[in-house]
Design a protein around this motif. Structure first.
Motif, short mmCIF file in Angstrom:
data_model
loop_
_atom_site.label_atom_id
_atom_site.label_comp_id
_atom_site.label_asym_id
_atom_site.label_seq_id
_atom_site.Cartn_x
_atom_site.Cartn_y
_atom_site.Cartn_z
N ALA A 659 0.81 -1.22 0.00
CA ALA A 659 0.00 0.00 0.00
C ALA A 659 0.84 1.27 0.00
CB ALA A 659 -0.92 0.00 1.23
N SER A 660 2.15 1.18 0.10
CA SER A 660 2.99 2.38 0.22
C SER A 660 3.04 3.14 -1.09
CB SER A 660 4.41 1.99 0.64
OG SER A 660 4.43 1.57 1.98
N ARG A 661 3.10 4.49 -0.96
CA ARG A 661 3.26 5.36 -2.13
C ARG A 661 4.16 6.53 -1.75
NH1 ARG A 661 -2.14 5.76 -5.90
NH2 ARG A 661 -2.50 3.51 -6.07
N ARG A 662 4.94 6.97 -2.73
CA ARG A 662 5.83 8.10 -2.54
C ARG A 662 5.52 9.15 -3.61
NH1 ARG A 662 12.40 8.70 -2.46
NH2 ARG A 662 12.44 10.63 -3.63
N PHE A 663 5.38 10.42 -3.16
CA PHE A 663 5.08 11.51 -4.08
C PHE A 663 6.25 12.49 -4.10
CE2 PHE A 663 0.95 10.12 -2.30
CZ PHE A 663 0.43 9.57 -3.46
N PRO A 679 5.49 18.97 -12.47
CA PRO A 679 6.50 18.85 -11.40
C PRO A 679 6.11 17.80 -10.37
CG PRO A 679 5.18 20.82 -11.08
CD PRO A 679 4.80 20.28 -12.43
N TRP A 680 4.83 17.43 -10.32
CA TRP A 680 4.35 16.43 -9.36
C TRP A 680 4.41 15.04 -9.99
CZ3 TRP A 680 3.92 18.66 -4.82
CH2 TRP A 680 3.50 19.99 -4.72
N SER A 681 4.84 14.07 -9.22
CA SER A 681 4.87 12.68 -9.68
C SER A 681 4.84 11.76 -8.47
CB SER A 681 6.12 12.41 -10.53
OG SER A 681 7.30 12.57 -9.74
N GLY A 682 4.74 10.47 -8.74
CA GLY A 682 4.71 9.52 -7.64
C GLY A 682 4.74 8.10 -8.13
N SER A 683 4.91 7.17 -7.19
CA SER A 683 4.91 5.74 -7.52
C SER A 683 4.57 4.97 -6.26
CB SER A 683 6.28 5.31 -8.05
OG SER A 683 7.29 5.51 -7.08
N GLY A 684 4.17 3.71 -6.45
CA GLY A 684 3.84 2.87 -5.30
C GLY A 684 3.19 1.58 -5.73
N GLY A 685 2.64 0.87 -4.74
CA GLY A 685 2.01 -0.41 -5.00
C GLY A 685 0.50 -0.28 -5.13
N ASN A 686 -0.17 -1.45 -5.20
CA ASN A 686 -1.62 -1.47 -5.37
C ASN A 686 -2.18 -2.63 -4.55
OD1 ASN A 686 -4.27 -1.57 -6.16
ND2 ASN A 686 -3.86 -1.86 -8.34
N PRO A 687 -2.71 -2.33 -3.35
CA PRO A 687 -3.24 -3.41 -2.49
C PRO A 687 -4.49 -4.07 -3.04
CG PRO A 687 -3.68 -1.27 -1.51
CD PRO A 687 -2.79 -1.02 -2.70
#
Length: 919
Positions: A659-663, A679-687
């Motif tokens: 469930a973690s995400r980083r922006f 300028p905004w972006s992010g990545s992470g998982g999908n529970p």
């Protein structure tokens, strides 16, 4: 386990691996582990027999079991406990049709079945699902000593009773059942091992050993049996390793000239220490009632020493192109380049434990009840330390002119002029400016306080399961019915973070203390000469460094857990009927599977220059209905046609379910209005990520001949109903204050998360054969050949409009073959296994995993054995074994171009000599 016994007893479509497991079999009538002799054939008088043992007896046995099997499977069995010849079960399984392993640090570890990556293969021990010490689902098979296993079965077609299924296949590892043996036995094995690369790092070893001992016995009444086993391995791996940073085009698009960006030449030494324990207590309080308690434990330690240089192309004053071939600069020179010396070490410790209790109870009314309970856990800690030495902090020391030439047995060679082993030149400290604890945003990443680095990762995985099933025998075309249910709960926790090492006397550098200096490491395998060497473990322990967390946001986003609660109900009917002269057996059934999955993690971002971390707990619930059938048509006395159809699933990798995400925010794009440049972006998982689901169809045509001879052709087709890929979605960042005085125009950005894509298909055909040469002439009695070839293709897409994707772990061709001789107590074999190019897994920066294209490889092994019974020493067998006899490198490359290699690993040859003794 009465219900599962018919599956465990099924046979391989190739007797290949069974032969390997029994090569050292004595040349007299042996107990087969079930209290019976191995098929002695009488000739002449009643007391004169010809006894077929060893490889040939195993082939005969496997073919007989194959003819009675109800699924398409592969099987490897040991002639006796301790008789599988490989260092781990992974080496043995890699020789079966349609199976392939990737070498990691010179050893086979993870298994791909029919072109699907290891994460889509389920592993069980005695029918119970095993957890993984890896950060995903893939079980690392090198954790399991082959000496403590009695065999393994790979299910390529499931039935409804197989509750731990997968799209690739299910691998069931098996330990002994002591009441299957008659009398007691005590077995001891000893082997010594040497690597022909020698000691590449001065304080390491090129020699190792393996010992194993097992005891099996039962009471006089045969109602209580017990078995105990212990195996220890200390294995040396000495590796020469070259990594290239990448390739930059110094030419034009029409006339390219790809120049290497940098080189990391290393020598790497691993000492693997593995201790394994196995124990079983089996009871038969009354006929038809069996209760078994079994436990398995493996402790694995991998201590690695790595030394070499970072040849940093970006520091060069200029680059000269000396020779170009096929668009790649095959010879080039860096002028005024700087390097940094590396003295690294890592420690990986893993523990695997499994315990289970099983009872089967047969009643007079034809019903059989089975109850099973199990628990397994695996944990791993991994610490990787980098320590640097410099000729002048932050690129202030002497430079060098280095020329590289592509080609040769190690991928490339270089010429240089600087002395890289002189302790008067090289001191502890940073040479290349790689950030560090004193690097703040206004300084950028190219600072000079990173004097070393530490990567740390932990993984804890546990699974508890309960199962109840009942079976009723019938006297009709439906010969039996089974019903049952299983509940399991699994929890995996993972952490990973990095820390900078900085000298306490920063900004000064530190002369390497004399008590830690070691003889120079030899990098002559590529022409560099000596490289400065010291005891990095001792220096770290001496306290000369302080640590700073690399990035708190990274640490939080890599801290997660995934929970899965799975309920499985099943029903199955067995078939046994005559269809007008064609005998039909098999089964059909269905599973209903309910999954409740969730993940706990963190969402991290920065607002106004402050870290904001929010804990997230999300998940999903869903049902799957999985029908299956296996049909076996005996169309003639020696000919069978098998057909299997099933809907199957393979659960998504756990790191993609977190469930973690980083922006993130990029101030350089503050004025952009295009969301693709936000300028905004992010990545992470999908529970909420769902499993891979597929329909699969299998056919196998089998023709038997002679004694132990057969050929089989098995086409297969898997229709993937979905596919996991990384999807970009729009995220609203309104309310988040960007760092700095200027706020961006856009308040939205793109976030990358895993999603279930379109799907596609995997299809192929497998050929296997066992050919005893005495089928053609008695003059070739004892000689034979066992082999297989698997041809696999795939066409999988992220979306309906996207191009096909290459699947990780899929080799289009996998070919195995063994030529053997076994007669009169003497055994000899030479084996080759080949896999074509595939997407391999490797480590990237920060212990993260990535896939890169790997070149095809062919591994050749050989073994000689002799049973000394004919010399008057009954029960003693000696043998000599060699692995990787051609010193085959493991090569990964960039841009689908084998001339642009990325990793080039050369492991050397390993030789073993030893003996087993049974009494």
């Amino acid at each position: 386990m009465a219900i599962r016994s018919k599956l465990v007893a099924t046979a391989s479509t190739s007797a290949f691996a069974i032969a390997l497991g029994t090569l050292a079999a004595p040349a007299y009538a042996q107990d087969n582990g079930e209290g019976e002799e191995n098929n002695p054939t009488s000739v002449g008088q009643e007391d004169e027999v010809i006894v077929v043992t060893g490889i040939r007896a195993s082939i005969d046995s496997s073919v007989a079991k194959k003819r009675a099997s109800t699924s398409i499977v592969e099987v490897v069995t040991a002639e006796d406990i301790g008789k599988l010849p490989d260092s781990s079960i992974a080496e043995t399984l890699s020789r079966l049709p349609g199976l392939a392993t990737q070498r990691f640090d010179g050893r086979a570890s993870k298994l791909s079945v029919r072109g699907l990556s290891p994460d889509f293969t389920t592993t069980t021990l005695n029918g119970r699902e095993m957890v993984s010490s890896d950060n995903n689902r893939a079980v690392e098979f090198d954790q399991f000593p082959a000496e403590l296993l009695s065999g393994a079965t790979i299910y390529k077609t499931p039935d409804a009773e197989l509750t731990s299924q997968a799209i690739g296949g299910t691998v069931d590892l098996q330990t002994v059942r002591p009441l299957n043996y008659t009398g007691d036995r005590f077995i001891v094995g000893v082997r010594g091992e040497i690597n022909d690369n020698g000691k590449l790092n001065p304080e390491t070893d090129d020699k190792g050993y393996r010992v194993n001992v097992a005891y099996i016995d039962q009471n006089a009444a045969g109602t209580v049996g017990w078995s105990l086993g212990y195996a220890r391995m200390v294995q040396p791996i000495q590796e020469q390793y070259i990594h290239t940073w990448g390739y930059s085009n110094l030419g034009t698009e029409e006339d390219p000239a790809f120049f290497i960006d940098g080189i990391k030449p290393y020598v790497k030494s691993n000492e693997l220490t593995r201790d394994g324990l196995m124990g079983t207590l089996q009871l038969e309080p009354k006929p038809g009632w069996t209760i078994a308690f079994d436990a398995f434990y493996s402790k694995f330690a991998d201590d690695q020493t790595l030394r070499g240089q970072e040849i940093a192309g970006y520091t060069a004053a200029s680059r000269d192109i000396l020779e170009v071939e096929g668009g790649v600069v095959t010879q080039g020179r860096w002028n005024g380049i700087r390097t940094m010396s590396r003295n690294d070490f890592s420690d990986r410790d893993s523990d695997n434990f499994a315990i289970g209790a099983n009872g089967t109870f047969e009643f007079d009314n034809g019903w059989t009840l089975e109850l099973d309970a199990s628990h397994s856990f695996a944990n791993r800690t991994y610490q990787a330390y980098e320590t640097y030495s410099t000729s002048g902090r932050g690129q202030t020391g002497p430079s060098d002119d280095i020329t590289y030439t592509l080609g040769g047995s190690n991928g490339l060679t270089i010429t240089s002029g600087l002395d890289y082993a002189d302790p008067a030149v090289w001191e502890l400290g940073d040479n290349l400016g790689w950030g560090g604890g004193y690097c703040f945003p206004e300084f950028g990443w190219q600072c000079d306080s990173q004097d070393g680095f530490v990567n740390e990762e932990t993984s804890d995985d546990s699974l508890t399961a309960f199962k109840a099933a009942a079976r009723k025998e019938l006297e009709s075309a439906i010969s039996g019915v089974s019903v049952g249910a299983k509940y399991s709960f699994r929890e995996k926790e993972h952490t990973r973070f990095g820390q900078f090492l900085t000298l306490r006397i920063y900004p000064d550098t530190l002369p390497i203390p004399a008590e830690f200096l070691l003889p120079a490491t030899d990098l002559d395998f590529l022409g560099l000469g000596g490289s400065i060497s010291y005891d990095a473990r001792g220096i770290v322990d001496s306290g000369v460094y302080f640590t700073t967390v690399e990035n708190e946001r990274n640490r939080l986003s890599d801290d997660w857990s995934v929970d899965e609660a799975v309920f499985n109900a099943f029903a199955m009917a067995d078939l046994d009927m005559d269809l007008g002269g064609i005998y039909l057996t098999g089964n059909f059934g269905v599973q209903a599977v309910h999954t409740d999955q969730s993940s706990l993690g963190y969402a991290t971002t920065e607002s106004g220059g402050e870290l904001i971390a929010q804990q997230i707990n999300k998940g999903d619930e869903y049902w799957d209905i999985l029908p299956s059938t296996n049909l076996i048509f005996e169309v003639a006395d020696n000919t069978k046609v098998r057909f299997g159809a099933a809907r199957v699933l393979a659960r998504a990798p756990m790191d993609k379910m977190n469930a973690s995400r980083r922006f993130d925010y990029n101030a350089a794009n503050a004025d952009e209005t295009d969301i693709l440049q936000s300028p905004w972006s992010g990545s992470g998982g999908n529970p909420n990520l769902r499993p891979w689901r597929a329909w699969q169809f299998d056919l196998s045509l089998e023709q038997y001949f002679g004694s132990g001879g057969y050929v089989a052709i098995a086409p297969f087709y898997k229709k993937l109903l979905n596919y996991t890929y990384d999807e970009l979605t729009v995220q609203d960042f309104s309310g988040v204050v960007a760092p700095g005085p200027v706020q961006p125009i856009l308040t939205q950005g793109l976030v990358s998360t895993p999603a279930n894509g379109e799907g596609g298909k995997i299809y192929g055909i497998e050929f296997s054969a066992s050919v005893p040469f005495d089928t053609f002439t008695e003059a070739l009695d004892g000689f034979g050949f066992i082999g297989s070839a698997s041809l696999t293709r795939s066409e999988v897409r992220k979306t309906a409009d996207s191009d096909p994707e290459q699947l990780p772990g899929l080799s289009r061709e996998v070919i195995n073959g063994t030529l053997y001789y076994d007669k009169g107590g003497f055994g000899a074999r030479v084996s080759a296994r080949h896999r074509s190019a595939f997407l391999a897994e490797s480590f990237a920066i920060g212990l993260s995993r990535q896939t890169t294209q790997a070149k095809g490889e062919t591994i050749i092994d050989a073994q000689l054995s002799y049973d000394l019974t004919n010399a008057g020493i009954e029960g003693l067998t000696v043998y000599l074994q060699g692995s990787n006899l051609t010193d085959e490198p493991f090569i990964q490359y960039y841009n689908d171009d084998p001339t642009q290699f990325r990793h080039w690993h050369t492991y050397g040859r390993n030789f073993l000599a030893g003996a087993t003794f049974k009494f």
